[in-house]
Scaffold this active site. Sequence first.
Site, PDB file in Angstrom:
ATOM      1  N   ARG A   1       0.841  -1.201   0.000  1.00 55.17           N
ATOM      2  CA  ARG A   1       0.000   0.000   0.000  1.00 55.17           C
ATOM      3  C   ARG A   1       0.874   1.247   0.000  1.00 55.17           C
ATOM      4  O   ARG A   1       0.587   2.213  -0.727  1.00 55.17           O
ATOM      5  CB  ARG A   1      -0.927   0.012   1.215  1.00 55.17           C
ATOM      6  CG  ARG A   1      -2.077  -0.975   1.139  1.00 55.17           C
ATOM      7  CD  ARG A   1      -3.038  -0.773   2.288  1.00 55.17           C
ATOM      8  NE  ARG A   1      -3.775   0.484   2.164  1.00 55.17           N
ATOM      9  CZ  ARG A   1      -4.520   1.008   3.153  1.00 55.17           C
ATOM     10  NH1 ARG A   1      -4.579   0.395   4.335  1.00 55.17           N
ATOM     11  NH2 ARG A   1      -5.171   2.128   2.964  1.00 55.17           N
TER      12      ARG A   1
ATOM     13  N   CYS B   1      -1.035   6.595   8.772  1.00 54.63           N
ATOM     14  CA  CYS B   1      -1.386   5.297   8.181  1.00 54.63           C
ATOM     15  C   CYS B   1      -2.464   5.568   7.149  1.00 54.63           C
ATOM     16  O   CYS B   1      -2.382   6.533   6.400  1.00 54.63           O
ATOM     17  CB  CYS B   1      -1.825   4.318   9.268  1.00 54.63           C
ATOM     18  SG  CYS B   1      -3.175   4.924  10.314  1.00 54.63           S
TER      19      CYS B   1
END
Length: 289
Positions: A188, A247
Site C-alpha cells: 500500500r 497510516c
Amino acid sequence: MFTTLISPADLAAHLNDPSWRIVDVRHDLANKAAGGDAFRQSRIPGALFLDAETQLAGVHTGTNGRHPLPSRDDFAALIAQAGIGDDTQVVVYDASGGMFAARLWWMLRWIGHDKVAVLDGGFPAWQADGHPVDQVALDVDASRRLPGPGATSLSIRPPLVDTVDADAVLANLTQPAFAVLDARAAPRYRGEVEPMDPVAGHIPGALNRPYTDNLNADQRFKSAEQLREVFSGVLAGRSPQYLVHQCGSGITACHNLLAMEVAGLSGSRLYPGSWSEWCSDSTRPVAKG
C-alpha cells in the site's frame, strides 16, 4: 498503574476490581458489523463494547479522512458515560494484535487520561491462556448499552499526546522539520494496491514501518529492547518528536506510537487524517514506489 501494555495474567488478577474498566474494540475495516457481532457472542467478563466507526470517530466530511477524531468534549462525554473516571484503570482489547486497541489507548491519552493499557495479544491471547470468557449471548440492544456503574465524572486534562494537521505535513515537504512514518503495509505504501482509499501511493518523503512489524508471531508485542533498537534506527540520533506517524486513517499509526512508548521513546506525534485525508485533495502531491 498500567500505561502501555498489560498481560492477560495481570488483567485476570484485577478482573473484579471496581476501579478498572475493560473495553472491547474488536473491529474489521472490511466488515463494520464484525466487532459488535463478536462481542455479542463472547467477551471478557465485565467488558463493554465501543464501536470504532460510530463511537470512536467524528463526523465525516469527505475531506477529513475515514476515521476523523471526534471533539475532545464529545469523546470525554462518551468515556464518562462508560463509567470511566479520572482514577479508573482502563484496559482495551481487540482481536487484531492491538490494531484498534492502540487507537483508543491514544485517544484516552489525548484527553489526558494516562491510566490506560492495551491487552497484549488481545482476546485470542486471553483465551489461549485459559482465562474466563463470558459466552452469554447478547441481543443487539444489549450490546449497545454501556454496562457497569454508569456515568461518572471525567476531567478533560491537557493532552499527553500531540498531533499535526495536513497543512503542517504539506509545509514540511518544502521546509522539512520532521519525518513522516507510514504504518501501512509495504504494498500500500508503494502504491501497488489500495483496498481502502481512492488514490494509491504515499506522502512524498514518508518512510515506511508497517505496524505488524511490532508483533511476534503470536500477535503479542516484541520486547521493549527489540522495539527500541528498530525505532532508534529510524530516529538516527534525533528525538522521538522528530517522527510524525500516519497510516490509512489514523488507526494503525497509533500502534507504532504505542510501540515507541513501550520502547521508552515518548513524544512522537500523530497525523490523524493520514492518507485518507491527504489523498482527498488532488492538489496534494502523491509518491509511489
